[in-house]
Write a protein that holds these residues in place. Sequence first.
Motif, PDB file in Angstrom:
ATOM      1  N   TRP A  92      78.180  55.010 -26.056  1.00 25.91           N
ATOM      2  CA  TRP A  92      77.565  55.879 -25.063  1.00 25.91           C
ATOM      3  C   TRP A  92      77.885  57.330 -25.392  1.00 25.91           C
ATOM      4  CZ3 TRP A  92      79.410  53.444 -19.757  1.00 25.91           C
ATOM      5  CH2 TRP A  92      78.944  52.118 -19.681  1.00 25.91           C
ATOM      6  N   LYS A 104      76.918  60.161 -20.511  1.00 27.41           N
ATOM      7  CA  LYS A 104      76.543  58.903 -19.868  1.00 27.41           C
ATOM      8  C   LYS A 104      77.739  58.279 -19.167  1.00 27.41           C
ATOM      9  CE  LYS A 104      74.706  54.250 -20.685  1.00 27.41           C
ATOM     10  NZ  LYS A 104      74.015  53.334 -21.621  1.00 27.41           N
ATOM     11  N   ARG A 153      78.350  60.136 -15.954  1.00 30.37           N
ATOM     12  CA  ARG A 153      77.345  59.861 -14.926  1.00 30.37           C
ATOM     13  C   ARG A 153      77.510  58.460 -14.341  1.00 30.37           C
ATOM     14  NH1 ARG A 153      71.924  60.306 -17.262  1.00 30.37           N
ATOM     15  NH2 ARG A 153      72.914  60.148 -19.299  1.00 30.37           N
ATOM     16  N   LEU A 170      74.355  57.586 -12.485  1.00 32.13           N
ATOM     17  CA  LEU A 170      73.521  56.724 -13.316  1.00 32.13           C
ATOM     18  C   LEU A 170      73.949  55.283 -13.080  1.00 32.13           C
ATOM     19  CD1 LEU A 170      71.447  56.321 -15.671  1.00 32.13           C
ATOM     20  CD2 LEU A 170      73.419  56.468 -17.226  1.00 32.13           C
ATOM     21  N   PRO A 227      74.349  51.744 -14.352  1.00 33.89           N
ATOM     22  CA  PRO A 227      74.334  51.064 -15.648  1.00 33.89           C
ATOM     23  C   PRO A 227      73.630  49.719 -15.570  1.00 33.89           C
ATOM     24  CG  PRO A 227      76.489  50.834 -14.626  1.00 33.89           C
ATOM     25  CD  PRO A 227      75.692  51.758 -13.739  1.00 33.89           C
ATOM     26  N   ASP A 245      75.340  46.988 -19.988  1.00 36.85           N
ATOM     27  CA  ASP A 245      76.317  48.080 -20.038  1.00 36.85           C
ATOM     28  C   ASP A 245      77.590  47.705 -19.287  1.00 36.85           C
ATOM     29  OD1 ASP A 245      74.779  49.777 -21.563  1.00 36.85           O
ATOM     30  OD2 ASP A 245      73.940  50.861 -19.847  1.00 36.85           O
TER      31      ASP A 245
END
Length: 280
Positions: free
Chosen positions: A35, A39, A42, A48, A50, A54
């Motif tokens: 990543w 990322k 976040r 974000l 996942p 992830d």
Amino acid sequence: MRSPTVRHRRLGRELRRLREQTGLSPEVAAHQLGWSRSKLNRVENARLLPSAEDIGNACDLYGVDSSGKAGLIQLGKDAGKRGWWTAYSDVFTGSYIALESEATAIRMWEPTLVPGLLQSEDYAREIICATRPELASPDIDRRVDARMARKINLLGSHAPTVHALLDEGILHKPVGSPGLTARQLDHILQVAAWPNVTIQVLPLAAGAHGGMEGGFSVLSFDDEDPDVGYVEGPAGDVYVEATDQVRRLMLTFERILNICLSPEKSAELITAARSEHDLP
């Protein structure tokens, strides 16, 4: 990005805790996961959501056992579920409604107008028209519908407790056509009778006080999730998550509460104020 829910925030905190528990720095963890550093940041800050893959990869890196891994993947799936408010994504553009829908307790202080959760349909329409004069009639209807839909959250076995503190000036301020404010005050009295709602009024005689700088809300969740403060203004929404800042909001709420009338005396004052708005 969809508004983060409580489960989304919980997932991010848990992934951060697991990373820190293993002693991995953000840079090293991001590199091993393939990543970017952005990322990882976040994901851990619930900016974000996942994917299941992830989450699984992160669990493998952090040494999480199979049951813990399955639980976090399920938490991620639950966090991604669409709530009722997503049908009004054109109206609810921030995170507040997603958080409000999962709160177990809502505390609010409002010095200028009846809070959205306590507004009648006619009052809401008048306020929206006054604050957003550029909106066309269909857009106003849409916002009124969305605001009324929020009130569903106050009903049912999982409804949050709501403690609203209102400045007395709100009760005397005429809004809209004759009788509209009287009907709004009737609505407040009806909602105040619900077992999960407490409404108290700060009398004008209280003078200067700690809430004069503006209104705010504090949302509380279960024991695992920290409180979130919220301040809304013409320039946008502000979310307060730092522990010391949330504590300051709670302290301000308690100070205002200490000089408010009791719920019973508040209801008497609201009833008395209602009579002012009966005349055309």
